[in-house]
Scaffold this active site. Structure first.
Site, PDB file in Angstrom:
ATOM      1  CG  ASP A 258      -2.205   0.846   0.908  1.00 25.05           C
ATOM      2  OD1 ASP A 258      -2.173   1.661  -0.044  1.00 25.05           O
ATOM      3  OD2 ASP A 258      -3.200   0.727   1.637  1.00 25.05           O
TER       4      ASP A 258
HETATM    5  C1  BGC Z   1      -5.086   3.214   0.266  1.00 24.91           C
HETATM    6  C2  BGC Z   1      -5.293   2.202  -0.831  1.00 24.91           C
HETATM    7  C3  BGC Z   1      -5.156   2.862  -2.178  1.00 24.91           C
HETATM    8  C4  BGC Z   1      -3.799   3.527  -2.260  1.00 24.91           C
HETATM    9  C5  BGC Z   1      -3.531   4.179  -3.590  1.00 24.91           C
HETATM   10  C6  BGC Z   1      -3.838   4.039   0.073  1.00 24.91           C
HETATM   11  O1  BGC Z   1      -3.781   5.100   0.951  1.00 24.91           O
HETATM   12  O2  BGC Z   1      -5.028   2.537   1.513  1.00 24.91           O
HETATM   13  O3  BGC Z   1      -6.553   1.585  -0.694  1.00 24.91           O
HETATM   14  O4  BGC Z   1      -5.334   1.911  -3.196  1.00 24.91           O
HETATM   15  O5  BGC Z   1      -3.718   4.512  -1.253  1.00 24.91           O
HETATM   16  O6  BGC Z   1      -4.296   5.313  -3.777  1.00 24.91           O
END
Ligand code: BGC
Length: 747
Positions: A258
């Site tokens: 993530d």
């Molecule tokens: C979130 C994810 C997301 C990623 C990219 C993160 O902060 O937890 O769910 O896909 O950002 O935007």
């Protein structure tokens, strides 16, 4: 056909490390601290494997051209995006879509979103989000399929099928990314990013099943969760990633971190740059999103290895190189699966036409209508085609908040407001009054406006605003009151201490209830809210969530009876904002709660029995028909052994004078087992359309798999146990109002 292994064999170490680097295009939403260098440099030097967050086909294509020029072996990028509940056309929030219990509809919305995304050069989407959660305080409940592992598993399958079809490289399709692996929906106190400490049985029986289902449906990628599970941060959790996901489930796709999740291992307390990078790579994180920790640390680690006994890991330089090869091969194999190694411009050449947006909007409208849960109706709904309506509340003329959280590519100007949707009906006369602000605390409004304006505080005297609303209500035949949460009340980093209807809106509701004009309350929200006095005050109550581009039109369709309400709650609504976490499936205790306060029983001392009764259970929802359930009938009083099965049949009759869709739900309880078990758990459901007067006979086959459960310390979902003895089956319209049939499962 370019063979990923042959390609890997031609690559230098530095080129391999570059493939593990995943960066944001810088055109979208940033949710954490960015990397230290610019995207351009990475593209020009071949030090990047993929990009997410491009906002047009042209920009993705330009980046691909630059990457191909910058890469000695011309290895293409792939492009990803957060397409959580639609891309340009926004569908209801995932928690809302799950409340439709209509898997065909969910698959259709995912397929439409995939087609819109693919037409803009995207190859992968960061969806479905399949974190089961039982805490109304957690903001990301909005993105989740709700509280139940069985319903969530069905959603995971439907979403994966809609996004990928038979082939994620097929026209109009994209690769799914199951997230967030795992137990991200169980943070302590509902605070986003906080850790989860839970029994292995909960992990295996509650949080992993949706992932197991999504993997079985062929999902091509997985994203790790920010949190630690049982003391091990997921970005370093080899037992769950390499062990369960790859080892037990045989997953051979791509695992991405993530946003800055690898770098955050330092804050988790796992040590400095080299140590955390070695742990993440060793645990099975193939690509490092945004933090660029792999890029910074892997060259030196590959030369010298890691000797860090204080963080429990010593790896030779050769082992690190082997791990880099493993991760890089997975990236290349993913690109091959997406058809990019053979055609680097696949999806970027404009050959995939965008889907028909008029059809998409019609689908979004139907989805909104089918996701709105009717919680109460004293007979005021459906509304007559003619009459004087006072439309009141801070969400009656709103566009932006209707989209809900994670609508990163949407244009709020495309939303028709509830006012417009109602006023467009000939025959009704609409007057409006704002009545109250969404919130009246300036610092909270500032936080809700952090990604752009979503709420404004009307400077007028609150009492004057309420007085205007009361005047409008008195002059009308019916009041429609649009209240609830702003889009940024829910979503990432939007946990709430008190998941309720904000105070100024509660005051407005109380004043309107006193006018005596019939009151239809429509709640727009991104989470299950404690509705408090709204339940008693309302003559009708519709839980509309944030319904997306055509949300308000879908709501109007339900209010006026063009669509019959058919949704059922995918999450329990709490009796009180302090009640979470909660679930219909809570375990039995030695002193069970009997639904009202009793001293020395499981329950809350300071929860009024009237409030307790105002909560709404999982699976609950009304239609405009009136459906009668016959007594459940079992095919046999016993079943025997692993191969045994039994059929429960129930007749459902529509006694009303309108067509309706009934969601017949089957729950199971196992009153004698070796460990405490959920009081009841959903094991199956069926949606049946019933014409007025029609009866349908609904059969459910129950097999030994459904009475089996995981027992720690086995990490293998396939190895479950079951206990011969009494099994209770409960069938009904929701998790509470059921009839029971009991059988004996013989050894
Ligand atoms: C979130 C994810 C997301 C990623 C990219 C993160 O902060 O937890 O769910 O896909 O950002 O935007």
């Amino acid at each position: 056909m370019v063979d990923p292994k042959a390609l890997l064999a031609r690559m230098t170490l530095s080129e391999k490390i570059g493939q593990l680097n995943l960066l944001a295009a810088g055109e979208g939403l940033a949710t954490g601290a960015g990397g230290p260098t610019t995207l351009g440099t990475r593209l020009d030097t071949g030090m990047i494997g993929a990009i997410f967050g491009t906002k047009s086909l042209a920009s993705a294509r330009a980046m691909q051209e630059r990457a191909l020029d910058g890469s000695r072996l011309a290895i293409p990028l792939f492009f990803a995006e957060d397409v959580i509940h639609g891309h340009r056309t926004v569908f209801p929030l995932p928690v809302a879509l799950a409340s439709s219990w209509n898997m065909g509809l969910i698959e259709d919305t995912a397929a439409f979103a995939a087609a819109e995304a693919a037409a803009e050069g995207l190859h992968q989407v960061y969806a479905p989000m399949i974190d089961v959660t039982r805490d109304p305080r957690w903001g990301r409940v909005a993105e989740s399929p709700g509280e139940d592992p069985y319903l969530a598993a069905r959603v995971a399958v439907a979403m994966t099928a809609g996004l990928q079809g038979d082939d994620p490289a097929g026209p109009g399709r994209v690769a799914a990314c199951l997230k967030h692996f795992v137990a991200y929906g169980a943070p302590l106190s509902g605070r986003d990013y906080d850790n989860a400490s839970l029994a292995w049985e909960d992990l295996l029986g509650l949080y992993l099943p949706p992932f197991e289902a999504g993997l079985a449906a062929g999902a091509a990628s997985v994203m790790a969760a920010f949190n630690a599970v049982n003391k091990v941060p997921m970005h370093a959790n080899g037992d769950l990633i390499e062990g369960w996901l790859r080892g037990k489930q045989g997953f051979d796709g791509l695992v991405v971190s993530d946003y800055t999740g690898v770098a955050e291992l330092t804050a988790h307390g796992l040590g400095s740059g080299p140590a955390i990078v070695a742990r993440a790579l060793h645990a099975g994180i193939d690509m490092d999103m945004v933090g660029e920790s792999y890029l910074a640390e892997l060259p030196e680690l590959a030369a010298s290895g890691l000797d860090a006994p204080d963080c429990g890991l010593c790896l030779s330089a050769e082992s690190i190189v082997t791990l880099i090869d493993r991760a890089c091969l997975r990236v290349l194999t993913f690109k091959a699966r997406l058809g990019l190694l053979d055609n680097p411009y696949r999806g970027l050449d404009g050959a995939v036409p965008a889907p028909d947006r008029i059809k998409g909007r019609a689908l979004a409208r139907r989805a909104a209508a089918q996701s709105a849960v009717l919680l109460k109706n004293d007979g005021v709904l459906p509304l007559p085609a003619e009459g004087r309506i006072a439309l009141i509340g801070p969400f009656s003329d709103d566009r932006t908040n209707m989209l809900g959280t994670w609508a990163v590519s949407a244009d709020a100007r495309e939303v028709t407001t509830l006012h417009e949707a109602i006023a467009s009906r000939t025959g009704v006369q609409v007057t409006t009054a704002r009545g109250a602000n969404v919130v009246d605390v300036p610092w909270l409004a500032d936080r809700l406006n952090v990604h752009g304006p979503t709420v404004e505080i009307d400077p007028r005297d609150p009492a004057q605003m309420i007085a205007e609303a009361v005047t409008a209500a008195r002059a009308a035949d019916v009041v429609i009151l649009a209240i609830g949460e702003a889009k940024e009340h829910a979503g990432e980093s939007s946990s709430r201490l008190m998941p309720d209807i904000p105070a100024p809106q509660r005051r407005l509701l109380a004043a309107l209830a006193e006018t005596g004009t019939p009151l239809v309350v429509v709640v727009f929200a991104g989470r299950p809210l404690a509705l408090g006095s709204a339940t008693a005050a309302a003559d009708a109550l519709l839980y509309a969530w944030h319904g997306g581009t055509a949300g308000p039109e879908g709501v109007a369709d339900v209010l006026f009876g063009d669509e019959a309400p058919s949704a059922r709650l995918s999450v329990s609504l709490p009796a009180h904002p302090g009640e979470g976490p909660l679930s219909y499936a809570a375990e039995t205790t030695g002193r069970p709660n009997r639904g009202r306060f009793e001293k020395f029983r499981t329950g809350w001392l300071d929860l009024d029995d009237a409030d307790a009764a105002a909560a709404f259970p999982f699976g609950f929802g009304l239609g405009y028909g009136s459906v009668r359930y016959g007594a459940p009938v079992l095919s046999a009083p016993t079943a025997t052994g692993q191969e045994g099965e039994v059929t429960l049949t129930v007749a459902v009759t529509n006694d009303g004078d309108r067509a309706t869709v009934e969601t017949v739900q089957l729950y199971l309880s196992d009153p004698v087992a070796r460990i405490t078990r959920p009081a009841r758990m959903l094991i199956d459901f069926r949606q049946v359309a019933l014409a007025p007067g029609e009866t349908a006979s609904v059969p459910f086959t129950v097999t030994c798999d459904q009475i089996s459960y995981p027992l720690a310390p086995s990490m293998d979902l396939a190895q479950q146990v079951w206990d011969p003895g009494v099994i209770q089956l409960h069938v009904g319209p929701n998790s509470r109002d059921t009839q029971m049939a009991e059988l004996t499962w013989l050894a």
